[in-house]
Design a protein around this motif. Structure first.
Motif, PDB file in Angstrom:
ATOM      1  N   UNK A  87       0.351   4.652   1.928  1.00 42.47           N
ATOM      2  CA  UNK A  87       1.674   5.027   1.421  1.00 42.47           C
ATOM      3  C   UNK A  87       1.895   6.539   1.576  1.00 42.47           C
ATOM      4  N   UNK A  88       1.986   6.971   2.831  1.00 43.73           N
ATOM      5  CA  UNK A  88       2.143   8.410   3.064  1.00 43.73           C
ATOM      6  C   UNK A  88       3.478   8.928   2.563  1.00 43.73           C
ATOM      7  N   UNK A  89       4.489   8.071   2.482  1.00 48.56           N
ATOM      8  CA  UNK A  89       5.797   8.505   1.984  1.00 48.56           C
ATOM      9  C   UNK A  89       5.686   8.980   0.539  1.00 48.56           C
ATOM     10  N   UNK A  90       5.016   8.184  -0.311  1.00 51.66           N
ATOM     11  CA  UNK A  90       4.863   8.562  -1.716  1.00 51.66           C
ATOM     12  C   UNK A  90       3.934   9.762  -1.869  1.00 51.66           C
ATOM     13  N   UNK A  91       2.878   9.820  -1.032  1.00 58.35           N
ATOM     14  CA  UNK A  91       1.934  10.944  -1.121  1.00 58.35           C
ATOM     15  C   UNK A  91       2.630  12.249  -0.757  1.00 58.35           C
ATOM     16  N   UNK A  92       3.418  12.221   0.305  1.00 57.84           N
ATOM     17  CA  UNK A  92       4.171  13.415   0.686  1.00 57.84           C
ATOM     18  C   UNK A  92       5.103  13.837  -0.449  1.00 57.84           C
ATOM     19  N   UNK A  93       5.771  12.872  -1.064  1.00 61.50           N
ATOM     20  CA  UNK A  93       6.679  13.194  -2.160  1.00 61.50           C
ATOM     21  C   UNK A  93       5.954  13.820  -3.333  1.00 61.50           C
ATOM     22  N   UNK A  94       4.730  13.332  -3.651  1.00 61.12           N
ATOM     23  CA  UNK A  94       4.002  13.887  -4.787  1.00 61.12           C
ATOM     24  C   UNK A  94       3.531  15.319  -4.485  1.00 61.12           C
ATOM     25  N   UNK A  96      -4.997  -7.405  -5.465  1.00 62.12           N
ATOM     26  CA  UNK A  96      -5.511  -7.065  -4.136  1.00 62.12           C
ATOM     27  C   UNK A  96      -4.675  -7.737  -3.047  1.00 62.12           C
ATOM     28  N   UNK A  97      -4.398  -9.028  -3.223  1.00 64.39           N
ATOM     29  CA  UNK A  97      -3.611  -9.742  -2.220  1.00 64.39           C
ATOM     30  C   UNK A  97      -2.197  -9.183  -2.125  1.00 64.39           C
ATOM     31  N   UNK A  98      -1.659  -8.699  -3.259  1.00 61.09           N
ATOM     32  CA  UNK A  98      -0.335  -8.092  -3.237  1.00 61.09           C
ATOM     33  C   UNK A  98      -0.343  -6.846  -2.357  1.00 61.09           C
ATOM     34  N   UNK A  99      -1.380  -6.001  -2.513  1.00 63.33           N
ATOM     35  CA  UNK A  99      -1.485  -4.786  -1.700  1.00 63.33           C
ATOM     36  C   UNK A  99      -1.582  -5.149  -0.217  1.00 63.33           C
ATOM     37  N   UNK A 100      -2.441  -6.115   0.106  1.00 63.61           N
ATOM     38  CA  UNK A 100      -2.639  -6.495   1.496  1.00 63.61           C
ATOM     39  C   UNK A 100      -1.367  -7.116   2.073  1.00 63.61           C
ATOM     40  N   UNK A 101      -0.745  -8.030   1.305  1.00 61.40           N
ATOM     41  CA  UNK A 101       0.478  -8.689   1.789  1.00 61.40           C
ATOM     42  C   UNK A 101       1.605  -7.683   1.955  1.00 61.40           C
ATOM     43  N   UNK A 102       1.709  -6.731   1.017  1.00 61.21           N
ATOM     44  CA  UNK A 102       2.760  -5.721   1.115  1.00 61.21           C
ATOM     45  C   UNK A 102       2.572  -4.900   2.382  1.00 61.21           C
ATOM     46  N   UNK A 103       1.313  -4.527   2.648  1.00 59.07           N
ATOM     47  CA  UNK A 103       1.066  -3.720   3.846  1.00 59.07           C
ATOM     48  C   UNK A 103       1.432  -4.486   5.106  1.00 59.07           C
ATOM     49  N   UNK A 104       1.000  -5.745   5.244  1.00 61.36           N
ATOM     50  CA  UNK A 104       1.292  -6.507   6.457  1.00 61.36           C
ATOM     51  C   UNK A 104       2.788  -6.770   6.599  1.00 61.36           C
ATOM     52  N   UNK A 105       3.470  -6.939   5.485  1.00 61.62           N
ATOM     53  CA  UNK A 105       4.922  -7.116   5.541  1.00 61.62           C
ATOM     54  C   UNK A 105       5.585  -5.855   6.091  1.00 61.62           C
ATOM     55  N   UNK A 106       5.131  -4.686   5.566  1.00 58.90           N
ATOM     56  CA  UNK A 106       5.685  -3.433   6.082  1.00 58.90           C
ATOM     57  C   UNK A 106       5.335  -3.268   7.553  1.00 58.90           C
ATOM     58  N   UNK A 107       4.099  -3.564   7.935  1.00 59.27           N
ATOM     59  CA  UNK A 107       3.658  -3.374   9.318  1.00 59.27           C
ATOM     60  C   UNK A 107       4.474  -4.236  10.269  1.00 59.27           C
ATOM     61  N   UNK A 136       7.561   3.847   4.258  1.00 58.31           N
ATOM     62  CA  UNK A 136       6.861   2.921   3.363  1.00 58.31           C
ATOM     63  C   UNK A 136       7.416   3.092   1.961  1.00 58.31           C
ATOM     64  N   UNK A 137       7.719   1.975   1.318  1.00 57.79           N
ATOM     65  CA  UNK A 137       8.217   2.015  -0.061  1.00 57.79           C
ATOM     66  C   UNK A 137       7.416   1.011  -0.883  1.00 57.79           C
ATOM     67  N   UNK A 138       6.231   1.414  -1.318  1.00 61.15           N
ATOM     68  CA  UNK A 138       5.394   0.498  -2.097  1.00 61.15           C
ATOM     69  C   UNK A 138       5.907   0.398  -3.526  1.00 61.15           C
ATOM     70  N   UNK A 139       5.544  -0.712  -4.152  1.00 56.64           N
ATOM     71  CA  UNK A 139       5.891  -0.914  -5.567  1.00 56.64           C
ATOM     72  C   UNK A 139       4.594  -0.899  -6.366  1.00 56.64           C
ATOM     73  N   UNK A 140       4.152   0.299  -6.728  1.00 58.79           N
ATOM     74  CA  UNK A 140       2.889   0.434  -7.426  1.00 58.79           C
ATOM     75  C   UNK A 140       2.945  -0.152  -8.831  1.00 58.79           C
ATOM     76  N   UNK A 141       4.153  -0.268  -9.389  1.00 57.14           N
ATOM     77  CA  UNK A 141       4.267  -0.799 -10.749  1.00 57.14           C
ATOM     78  C   UNK A 141       3.720  -2.221 -10.830  1.00 57.14           C
TER      79      UNK A 141
END
Length: 454
Positions: free
Chosen positions: A15-22, A174-185, A200-205
């Motif tokens: 999630x480089x988008x969120x890291x850059x923002x932070x 864990x599966x949410x993280x993996x599925x979210x990544x593959x969906x974005x990819x 990338x717009x992850x939903x960490x919540x």
């Protein structure tokens, strides 16, 4: 005034988008990133300023490398010519900042950018996530195996009941993280073909909510048991200590210029040795008893050089009520109770002390009170299950003298033993006798007391 700050940060590695923002947000507040990590990030104080941040990935890099490769150094030089300053390296990730109002982007080709991120994830995130998911699936399978082996024991423990939902929440996180990544990819590849990089717009919540729920279940499963709570606290402290020493070992190897393979070998070796030592220490503590006992016995005695506990718990049925002539015999009377929202199981024992009259009677009985009627048949079948390995089984016997709805006697290799199973509408009682002959009066008394106990 402190010039260093530590913050707990929770970002997906990709999630480089969120890291850059932070990084940009903290710089505007007067804090510049010094060192990122899995959870704890370190910042140093600077004059508040507006900076632009960029996160890039170098798939062949590793946190175990003694230093940046020639390719990374070349990239750093190219970025410096465009006004970008390297802040930190984190495995395959490099974080740059620029004070220019409109700096030249580091990554300009969306196809290459998406492919670079994906190659990094295949090396950094995905193997660990998938291995952890497989481990959690194994744990869920082990819970199901425990349930099949002894449903009564499993359902009576709130701790064991909370384990499957805890493992399931961790698995979903864990599966949410993996599925979210593959969906974005998948979407990012299509967008890159059109010349657009999809942010990338992850939903960490969602992930944090699942992890928080699993943590809460873990705490709840341990609160009712002193040994489990001590084990949890020990594991948490030991895990932090092991990770700290492994991290120190990795950094020491990097400073010595050790190659990647040597650093990985030493780090894994440190973790293995410390974990093995911890398990051995815990096993020693459990064998010795002490802190790992649910409760301390009020009294103890010595027999042939060994120490044995003496309990003075109140029993609903005692040997003295069934027979006389053993007033001088000393007993240990112990009650162990385990209860969940589904059923309660209470074990009672009255054992004579070692070295006392061997003819003195002994009692042991277990009451299972089923709170959910739908589970009664399952408990009944589990307690009546035949043991083919030892040729042991319960056979029906007359329930009338006991005052029970059903009664069964235990047989081993075809021979009856003084071991009975009595059934009522909402409870089951398993009774083991030693040194007592059954009479109608004794059976009636035992049946009445067992029906009311538990």
């Amino acid at each position: 005034m402190k010039d260093r700050k530590y913050r707990l940060e929770s970002f997906a590695f990709y999630d480089h988008t969120a890291i850059q923002g932070r990084v940009e947000e903290m710089a505007s507040r007067g804090w510049l990133l010094q060192k990122p990590g899995n959870f704890l990030w370190r910042y140093r104080r600077i004059p508040p300023q507006r900076l632009h941040a960029a996160v890039t990935y170098f798939p062949t890099a590793s946190a175990f490398d003694p230093g940046p490769s020639q390719g990374e150094l070349t990239m750093e030089d190219f970025c410096a010519r465009d006004g970008w300053t390297l802040l930190a390296r984190w495995g395959q990730m490099q974080i740059y900042v620029s004070a220019a109002p409109d700096p030249t982007p580091i990554d300009t080709d969306p196809v290459t950018q998406v492919e670079t991120i994906h190659r990094s994830m295949r090396r950094a995130m995905l193997p660990g996530h998938l291995l952890l998911a497989a481990t959690l699936l194994w744990q869920l399978g082990f819970c199901f195996y425990d349930f099949r082996q002894d449903p009564v024991d499993y359902l009576a423990s709130t701790s064991t009941l909370l384990m499957p939902p805890m493992f399931l929440l961790l698995l979903l996180a864990i599966l949410y993280e993996v599925a979210f990544y593959f969906r974005w990819h998948r979407k990012a590849v299509r967008a890159a073909e059109d010349g657009v990089f999809l942010p990338i717009r992850t939903n960490r919540a969602a992930s944090l909510l699942l992890l928080g729920g699993a943590t809460l279940l873990l705490l709840l499963s341990s609160l009712g048991s002193r040994p489990r709570l001590l084990t949890l606290l020990l594991w948490c402290g030991a895990y932090g200590f092991i990770m700290l020493l492994a991290y120190r070992a990795k950094d020491a190897m990097k400073r010595r210029g050790a190659p990647r393979w040597a650093n990985i070998t030493v780090t894994i070796g440190v973790i293995w040795l410390l974990t093995t030592g911890l398990l051995a220490g815990m096993a020693s503590l459990i064998i010795d008893g002490g802190l790992w006992q649910e409760r301390q016995p009020p009294e103890s005695y010595q027999f042939h050089g060994h120490t044995f506990p003496i309990y003075h718990d109140q029993l609903p049925l005692t040997a003295a009520e069934l027979t006389a002539g053993y007033d001088s015999v000393r007993y240990s009377a112990e009650v162990r109770r385990e209860e969940s929202p589904l059923l309660a199981r209470t074990q009672y024992r009255q054992d004579r002390l070692l070295g006392q009259d061997p003819a003195a009677p002994e009692l042991a009985y277990t009451i299972v009170r089923v709170k959910v009627p739908a589970l009664y048949g399952l408990c009944r079948a589990a307690m009546l299950e035949e043991d083919t390995l030892f040729e042991a089984e319960y056979r029906p016997t007359d329930a009338g003298p006991w005052g029970a709805a059903e009664a069964f006697r235990f047989y081993r290799r075809g021979e009856p033993e003084n071991w009975y199973l009595l059934l009522w509408e909402d409870r089951l009682a398993e009774l083991s006798l030693y040194g007592l002959e059954l009479t109608p009066e004794r059976m009636a008394l035992m049946g009445e007391r067992l029906r009311q106990a538990g």
